[in-house]
Design a protein around this motif. Structure first.
Motif, PDB file in Angstrom:
ATOM      1  N   TRP A  36       0.836  -1.192   0.000  1.00  0.00           N
ATOM      2  CA  TRP A  36       0.000   0.000   0.000  1.00  0.00           C
ATOM      3  C   TRP A  36       0.873   1.246   0.000  1.00  0.00           C
ATOM      4  O   TRP A  36       1.888   1.308   0.703  1.00  0.00           O
ATOM      5  CB  TRP A  36      -0.914   0.035   1.228  1.00  0.00           C
ATOM      6  CG  TRP A  36      -1.964  -1.032   1.242  1.00  0.00           C
ATOM      7  CD1 TRP A  36      -1.883  -2.264   1.795  1.00  0.00           C
ATOM      8  CD2 TRP A  36      -3.268  -0.936   0.655  1.00  0.00           C
ATOM      9  NE1 TRP A  36      -3.051  -2.960   1.601  1.00  0.00           N
ATOM     10  CE2 TRP A  36      -3.923  -2.172   0.900  1.00  0.00           C
ATOM     11  CE3 TRP A  36      -3.950   0.060  -0.046  1.00  0.00           C
ATOM     12  CZ2 TRP A  36      -5.225  -2.426   0.476  1.00  0.00           C
ATOM     13  CZ3 TRP A  36      -5.238  -0.199  -0.476  1.00  0.00           C
ATOM     14  CH2 TRP A  36      -5.866  -1.418  -0.213  1.00  0.00           C
ATOM     15  N   TYR A  60       6.913  -1.800   6.987  1.00  0.00           N
ATOM     16  CA  TYR A  60       6.034  -0.684   7.283  1.00  0.00           C
ATOM     17  C   TYR A  60       6.803   0.623   7.312  1.00  0.00           C
ATOM     18  O   TYR A  60       7.955   0.679   7.754  1.00  0.00           O
ATOM     19  CB  TYR A  60       5.357  -0.867   8.643  1.00  0.00           C
ATOM     20  CG  TYR A  60       4.387  -2.018   8.723  1.00  0.00           C
ATOM     21  CD1 TYR A  60       3.077  -1.870   8.289  1.00  0.00           C
ATOM     22  CD2 TYR A  60       4.783  -3.241   9.246  1.00  0.00           C
ATOM     23  CE1 TYR A  60       2.176  -2.925   8.369  1.00  0.00           C
ATOM     24  CE2 TYR A  60       3.890  -4.301   9.325  1.00  0.00           C
ATOM     25  CZ  TYR A  60       2.595  -4.136   8.888  1.00  0.00           C
ATOM     26  OH  TYR A  60       1.704  -5.180   8.967  1.00  0.00           O
ATOM     27  N   PHE A  68      -1.051   0.422  11.767  1.00  0.00           N
ATOM     28  CA  PHE A  68      -1.548  -0.228  10.552  1.00  0.00           C
ATOM     29  C   PHE A  68      -1.037  -1.657  10.469  1.00  0.00           C
ATOM     30  O   PHE A  68       0.069  -1.965  10.919  1.00  0.00           O
ATOM     31  CB  PHE A  68      -1.072   0.512   9.291  1.00  0.00           C
ATOM     32  CG  PHE A  68      -1.600   1.907   9.118  1.00  0.00           C
ATOM     33  CD1 PHE A  68      -2.441   2.492  10.048  1.00  0.00           C
ATOM     34  CD2 PHE A  68      -1.236   2.639   8.003  1.00  0.00           C
ATOM     35  CE1 PHE A  68      -2.922   3.778   9.881  1.00  0.00           C
ATOM     36  CE2 PHE A  68      -1.704   3.930   7.815  1.00  0.00           C
ATOM     37  CZ  PHE A  68      -2.547   4.501   8.753  1.00  0.00           C
ATOM     38  N   ILE A  70      -0.845  -4.872   7.472  1.00  0.00           N
ATOM     39  CA  ILE A  70      -1.116  -5.374   6.137  1.00  0.00           C
ATOM     40  C   ILE A  70      -1.412  -6.864   6.242  1.00  0.00           C
ATOM     41  O   ILE A  70      -0.685  -7.612   6.899  1.00  0.00           O
ATOM     42  CB  ILE A  70       0.046  -5.077   5.167  1.00  0.00           C
ATOM     43  CG1 ILE A  70      -0.328  -5.467   3.733  1.00  0.00           C
ATOM     44  CG2 ILE A  70       1.332  -5.746   5.608  1.00  0.00           C
ATOM     45  CD1 ILE A  70       0.649  -4.961   2.684  1.00  0.00           C
ATOM     46  N   LEU A  81      -5.593  -3.520   4.333  1.00  0.00           N
ATOM     47  CA  LEU A  81      -4.811  -2.642   5.186  1.00  0.00           C
ATOM     48  C   LEU A  81      -5.718  -2.228   6.332  1.00  0.00           C
ATOM     49  O   LEU A  81      -6.658  -1.459   6.133  1.00  0.00           O
ATOM     50  CB  LEU A  81      -4.301  -1.406   4.438  1.00  0.00           C
ATOM     51  CG  LEU A  81      -3.419  -0.468   5.270  1.00  0.00           C
ATOM     52  CD1 LEU A  81      -2.092  -1.157   5.614  1.00  0.00           C
ATOM     53  CD2 LEU A  81      -3.151   0.845   4.530  1.00  0.00           C
ATOM     54  N   CYS A  96      -3.323   0.494  -3.799  1.00  0.00           N
ATOM     55  CA  CYS A  96      -2.829  -0.868  -3.720  1.00  0.00           C
ATOM     56  C   CYS A  96      -1.772  -1.078  -4.794  1.00  0.00           C
ATOM     57  O   CYS A  96      -1.865  -0.511  -5.886  1.00  0.00           O
ATOM     58  CB  CYS A  96      -3.991  -1.846  -3.906  1.00  0.00           C
ATOM     59  SG  CYS A  96      -3.551  -3.590  -3.852  1.00  0.00           S
TER      60      CYS A  96
END
Length: 122
Positions: A36, A60, A68, A70, A81, A96
């Motif tokens: 993302w 990340y 967040f 994933i 997400l 995405c």
């Protein structure tokens, strides 16, 4: 080449949560490394999170700070997400991405969704 379709964006208040979804059209999520990115008008697209093709590694951005996550659901053929404790600075269009590997540099990513808007109010 794969068409990616995002959904799940919307308007939330600071501290709220959203879950974004990404579905590859005519493909399976297990065939790709996926990730993302996000972009604010007037600024460059920036990396948010990535998951390796095998699903054993995650990456990340520092601003996520545990908020967040994933997730890839192979059964549902969907990438998610999960965004918790959202902040106004998280407001952006979220994209995405899919590739053999996901680079933190957006110019090196070849497959993109069209984006979904996330707006966080305060």
């Amino acid at each position: 080449q794969v068409q990616l379709v995002e959904s799940g964006g919307g308007l939330v208040q600071a501290g709220g949560s959203l879950r974004l979804s990404c579905v590859p059209f005519g493909r399976t999520v297990s065939n790709y490394a996926m990730g993302w990115f996000r972009q604010v008008p007037g600024k460059e697209r920036e990396f948010v999170a990535a998951l390796s093709w095998g699903g054993s590694r995650t990456d990340y951005a520092s601003f996520v700070k545990g908020r967040f996550t994933i997730i890839r659901d192979n059964t549902a053929n969907t990438l998610y997400l999960q965004m918790n404790d959202l902040k106004p600075e998280d407001t952006a269009i979220y994209y995405c991405a899919a590739d053999t590997v996901i680079s933190r540099r957006p110019t090196e990513v070849t497959n993109w969704g069209q984006g979904t808007q996330v707006t966080v109010s305060s």
